[in-house]
Enzyme design. Structure first.
Site, short mmCIF file in Angstrom:
data_model
loop_
_atom_site.label_atom_id
_atom_site.label_comp_id
_atom_site.label_asym_id
_atom_site.label_seq_id
_atom_site.Cartn_x
_atom_site.Cartn_y
_atom_site.Cartn_z
N CYS A 2 0.92 -1.20 0.05
CA CYS A 2 -0.10 -0.11 -0.08
C CYS A 2 0.85 1.20 -0.07
O CYS A 2 2.07 1.11 0.31
CB CYS A 2 -0.86 -0.03 1.26
SG CYS A 2 -1.63 -1.55 1.55
N ARG A 27 0.96 1.75 -5.99
CA ARG A 27 1.28 0.61 -4.91
C ARG A 27 0.06 -0.14 -4.84
O ARG A 27 0.02 -1.07 -3.81
CB ARG A 27 1.67 1.41 -3.74
CG ARG A 27 3.18 1.84 -3.96
CD ARG A 27 3.60 2.52 -2.69
NE ARG A 27 5.09 2.51 -2.58
CZ ARG A 27 5.76 1.95 -2.08
NH1 ARG A 27 5.33 1.08 -1.12
NH2 ARG A 27 6.99 1.94 -2.27
N TRP A 74 -3.75 -2.00 -1.27
CA TRP A 74 -3.73 -3.17 -1.91
C TRP A 74 -3.86 -4.26 -0.94
O TRP A 74 -3.21 -4.45 0.04
CB TRP A 74 -2.31 -3.37 -2.66
CG TRP A 74 -2.23 -4.69 -3.31
CD1 TRP A 74 -2.75 -4.85 -4.88
CD2 TRP A 74 -1.72 -5.95 -2.96
NE1 TRP A 74 -2.56 -6.14 -5.06
CE2 TRP A 74 -2.01 -6.86 -4.24
CE3 TRP A 74 -1.52 -6.84 -1.99
CZ2 TRP A 74 -1.71 -8.03 -4.37
CZ3 TRP A 74 -1.04 -8.01 -1.92
CH2 TRP A 74 -1.16 -8.68 -3.09
N ASN A 98 1.41 -0.16 5.59
CA ASN A 98 1.77 -0.97 4.46
C ASN A 98 2.55 -2.23 5.00
O ASN A 98 3.48 -2.14 5.74
CB ASN A 98 2.62 -0.11 3.64
CG ASN A 98 3.19 -1.04 2.45
OD1 ASN A 98 2.88 -2.04 2.05
ND2 ASN A 98 4.25 -0.46 1.98
N GLY A 99 2.09 -3.53 4.61
CA GLY A 99 2.66 -4.51 5.12
C GLY A 99 1.75 -5.56 5.62
O GLY A 99 0.46 -5.46 5.32
N GLU A 479 7.83 -14.01 -21.00
CA GLU A 479 7.54 -12.57 -20.61
C GLU A 479 6.49 -12.13 -21.51
O GLU A 479 5.48 -11.30 -21.02
CB GLU A 479 8.76 -11.42 -21.20
CG GLU A 479 8.28 -10.06 -20.99
CD GLU A 479 8.11 -9.37 -19.83
OE1 GLU A 479 8.10 -10.37 -18.81
OE2 GLU A 479 7.85 -8.31 -19.78
N LYS A 483 3.17 -10.87 -19.67
CA LYS A 483 2.41 -9.48 -20.12
C LYS A 483 0.98 -9.77 -20.52
O LYS A 483 0.12 -8.74 -20.06
CB LYS A 483 3.30 -9.03 -21.13
CG LYS A 483 3.73 -7.36 -21.26
CD LYS A 483 4.56 -7.04 -20.22
CE LYS A 483 4.66 -7.41 -18.87
NZ LYS A 483 5.88 -7.04 -18.25
N GLU A 486 -1.55 -10.50 -17.61
CA GLU A 486 -1.67 -9.55 -16.17
C GLU A 486 -2.53 -8.40 -16.79
O GLU A 486 -3.17 -7.96 -15.94
CB GLU A 486 -0.52 -9.06 -15.76
CG GLU A 486 0.58 -8.26 -16.57
CD GLU A 486 1.83 -7.96 -15.77
OE1 GLU A 486 1.90 -7.28 -14.90
OE2 GLU A 486 2.82 -7.77 -16.65
N HIS A 502 6.49 -32.54 -24.83
CA HIS A 502 6.43 -33.43 -23.63
C HIS A 502 4.91 -32.76 -22.80
O HIS A 502 4.96 -32.92 -21.39
CB HIS A 502 7.82 -32.61 -22.72
CG HIS A 502 8.83 -33.26 -23.29
ND1 HIS A 502 9.10 -34.52 -23.64
CD2 HIS A 502 9.87 -32.50 -23.96
CE1 HIS A 502 10.36 -34.72 -24.17
NE2 HIS A 502 10.65 -33.38 -24.76
N LYS A 602 2.10 -1.97 -8.45
CA LYS A 602 3.43 -2.02 -9.05
C LYS A 602 4.54 -2.25 -8.15
O LYS A 602 5.49 -2.77 -8.81
CB LYS A 602 3.51 -0.46 -9.48
CG LYS A 602 4.88 -0.07 -10.22
CD LYS A 602 4.68 -0.50 -11.59
CE LYS A 602 6.00 -0.18 -12.50
NZ LYS A 602 6.33 -1.13 -13.70
C1 F6R Z 1 5.11 -7.53 -14.64
C2 F6R Z 1 5.67 -7.02 -13.56
C3 F6R Z 1 6.02 -7.78 -12.04
C4 F6R Z 1 7.20 -7.02 -11.70
C5 F6R Z 1 7.59 -7.88 -10.39
C6 F6R Z 1 9.05 -7.36 -9.81
O1 F6R Z 1 4.78 -6.85 -15.60
O2 F6R Z 1 5.84 -5.84 -13.52
O3 F6R Z 1 6.11 -8.91 -12.57
O4 F6R Z 1 8.43 -7.34 -12.60
O5 F6R Z 1 6.51 -7.34 -9.51
O6 F6R Z 1 8.99 -5.72 -9.67
P1 F6R Z 1 10.33 -5.17 -9.25
O7 F6R Z 1 10.94 -5.16 -10.62
O8 F6R Z 1 9.98 -3.64 -8.99
O9 F6R Z 1 10.95 -5.92 -8.24
#
Ligand code: F6R
Length: 607
Positions: A2, A27, A74, A98-99, A479, A483, A486, A502, A602
């Site tokens: 958060c 966040r 969050w 936060n936590g 990736e 992407k 998500e 497999h 994020k």
């Molecule tokens: C996916 C994404 C997440 C971050 C992950 C690590 O698009 O953004 O998978 O890559 O949460 O975050 P950081 O890089 O901030 O440690």
């Protein structure tokens, strides 16, 4: 994960807190709230959902207090409704958190047995209850917070206000980051420098276990033993410039299109523009004394690390272990002292990655990190920091940070290969010149945006999508799938192309799009065979490859996305662009919230 803010101000603070929360919305955005002290009384406004809902409440009802705290959530414990939104009140105490308070159940049972009533399903409310009970027993706010810190276990950054105490704000940190900002006759508390940037550039970061007692004119820091300590005041480089989408519809697409520029900024940090030679500032390592590199990271940053493993093993002939950070620390792997521990993180605050770092530090390893936020905890706790220069990344789906992480890993692998005598000067020169072609080549791919959008439209009806790749294209398949899932919520899987037979081949039918990342490199023919296995079973293939290979396969595949001809070394960086754009346009056409997809945040500061 958060976001928290606190202000002891000179004028009403609710609006300023709201603006700071907007900068922290990355966040979490399940619910939000603000509390201020008016004539010594705590009043609050809270709203479910995104911050705009709180803004509506703030327009309808004035919070006039000049001391306040705010929160964007969050959810971890308790559904994201208004009742569970912070700040939480108990008697004279208001808390934002936060936590996760790990022992909240036992604490709650204990207090309920004593007749305490809990309003919410959150772990945070126990913090407010402990402090309030201690104050009821005659303790001062400071004594009560101290008592609370002795009772809670887990990860927390806290901001605490008290009714009747207009000039007091207490913060505490164990895990998630927290900073104090210094103003003129004002004092601020925030989860990061970005939140406080418009208010001040002078900050002190709390260390783990610290708590802080603030008034408008003074700050007192205490460490985990409650001894008074000093913490340095630093000048943050975070700019107060308003971060906006410019002419773009979403931050994500803006950030995708920024890649030519930010990758060149990042490379400029490692390739001297005057002589074109590589230099990794601040990395003071005996490469020949190293026998292993252990990489840990999460999500997209982990996938960048996976590409790094291929590069470091090939170019520097050094063994590389790689783990998702949430597993690494619990794996109880041996910790050889001739290893370098390398952590990768955009935010520099990811709890699992940070925990892995501290685990390695505890075992005496040298620690390097690739981070985008220069003042982050991971950067500050590393022996060597290798910055990416991606700029602020707002879209929850990481794009430009990923390609910049790859840029840094490429430079690291070249430098390691040179130092270890695996690469001669001519090969080093070729690889560096290849990296320098990246901005131009990325531009070329971005010019295909409209065509990629058309392909993406056809993916919107799919329930499942498979991504395949081999070698350094395998992480790009991962990736692409990450992407897509998500931000579009379509189920997608990335697989090593050779693994298809497999198991996953059983999924292939006419309904199943298969995105094959197969640049024209040494492994192309092998991947082509796997692609043909898909074609034979009616799979709908989208091929990402070079023009020559796209032409040759025009009749086999449903669609092609071209990447420019370049040194095969940089192919994974180039192939990242089409998978980003495919995910973006698919999500836009499905009408999802691209920059703030459901359930995500994020910066993931809980384990
Ligand atoms: C996916 C994404 C997440 C971050 C992950 C690590 O698009 O953004 O998978 O890559 O949460 O975050 P950081 O890089 O901030 O440690």
């Amino acid at each position: 994960m958060c976001g928290i803010v606190g202000i002891l101000g000179q004028t009403p603070v609710a609006g300023t807190i709201y603006e700071a929360l907007k900068r922290l919305e990355y966040r979490g955005y399940d619910s939000s709230g603000v509390a201020t002290l008016e004539d010594g009384r705590l009043t609050r406004l809270r709203a479910r959902g995104k911050l705009v809902n709180l803004e509506k409440c703030l327009r309808e009802t004035t919070l006039a207090g000049t001391s306040g705290i705010g929160h964007t959530r969050w959810a971890t414990h308790g559904v994201p409704n208004e009742t569970n939104a912070h700040p939480h009140f108990c008697g004279p105490v208001a808390v934002v958190h936060n936590g996760i308070i790990e022992n909240f159940r036992e604490l709650r049972e204990e207090f309920e047995a004593q007749g305490c009533h809990f309003e919410t399903d959150t772990d945070t409310e126990t913090v407010a209850q402990i402090i309030a009970l201690a104050m009821k027993d005659g303790k001062t706010p400071l004594e009560a917070v101290r008592e609370m810190l002795g009772r809670v276990r887990g990860a927390f950054a806290l901001g605490i206000l008290f009714s009747g105490e207009e000039d007091l704000l207490i913060g505490a940190r164990n895990g998630p980051p927290l900073a104090v900002g210094y103003g003129k006759g004002e004092m601020y508390l925030g989860s990061d420098a970005i939140a406080l940037a418009p208010l001040t550039n002078s900050l002190s970061y709390l260390e783990d276990g610290d708590w802080v007692v603030m008034s408008r004119e003074s700050v007192r820091f205490f460490d985990e033993n409650h001894d008074e300590v000093t913490r340095p005041v630093t000048q943050t480089s975070q700019s107060a410039i308003h971060i906006d989408k410019g002419n773009y519809r979403h931050f994500m697409v803006k950030e995708i299109f920024e890649q030519p520029e930010v990758i060149s900024h990042t490379l400029a940090n490692y390739i001297n523009p005057l002589d074109g030679k590589i230099s990794i500032p601040d990395l003071d390592l005996d490469w020949n004394g190293l026998n292993r590199i252990t990489i840990s990271a999460c999500g997209t940053a982990y996938i960048a690390g996976l590409v790094g493993k291929y590069w470091l093993e090939e170019l520097a002939q050094i063994n590389v272990d790689i783990d998702v950070a949430s597993e690494f620390r619990y794996r109880k792997a041996p910790m050889p002292q001739d290893a370098l521990a390398l952590f990768i993180s955009q935010s520099g605050e990811t709890a699992d990655t940070l925990a892995g770092l501290r685990h390695c530090r505890g075992h005496g390893l040298k620690i390097a990190s690739i981070v985008n936020v220069a003042e982050s905890t991971i950067a500050r706790e590393s022996d060597f920091t290798l910055p990416t220069r991606a700029g602020v990344e707002v879209g929850v789906a990481s794009t430009k940070a990923f390609t910049c992480q790859l840029g840094v890993l490429a430079c690291l692998a070249i430098e390691a290969g040179r130092e270890r005598g695996v690469l001669d000067e001519a090969r080093v020169e070729t690889l560096l010149r290849a990296l320098e072609t990246l901005p131009g080549h990325i531009h070329e791919i971005l010019r295909q945006d409209a065509q990629i959008e058309e392909i993406a439209k056809s993916l919107t009806k799919s329930r499942n999508i498979l991504y395949l790749g081999r070698g350094t294209s395998f992480p790009i398949a991962l990736e692409g799938a990450l992407k897509l899932k998500e931000i579009s919520y379509i189920h997608a899987e990335g697989y090593a192309a050779g693994e298809l037979k497999h198991g996953p081949i059983a999924l292939i039918d006419e309904e199943m799009p298969v995105i094959v990342v197969a640049p024209d490199d040494a492994l192309y023919e092998k991947t082509l065979s796997n692609m043909q296995e898909v074609a034979a079973r009616g799979g709908k293939i989208i091929l990402i490859s070079n023009a020559r290979r796209c032409d040759q396969n025009a009749n086999n595949v449903w669609s092609c996305i071209e990447i420019p001809d370049a040194d095969t070394f940089i192919n994974p960086i180039l192939a990242a662009l089409p998978v980003q754009l495919l995910a973006y346009h698919t999500a836009v056409h499905m009408g999802t919230d691209v920059d703030q997809p459901r359930n995500l945040a994020k910066s993931v500061t809980v384990e």
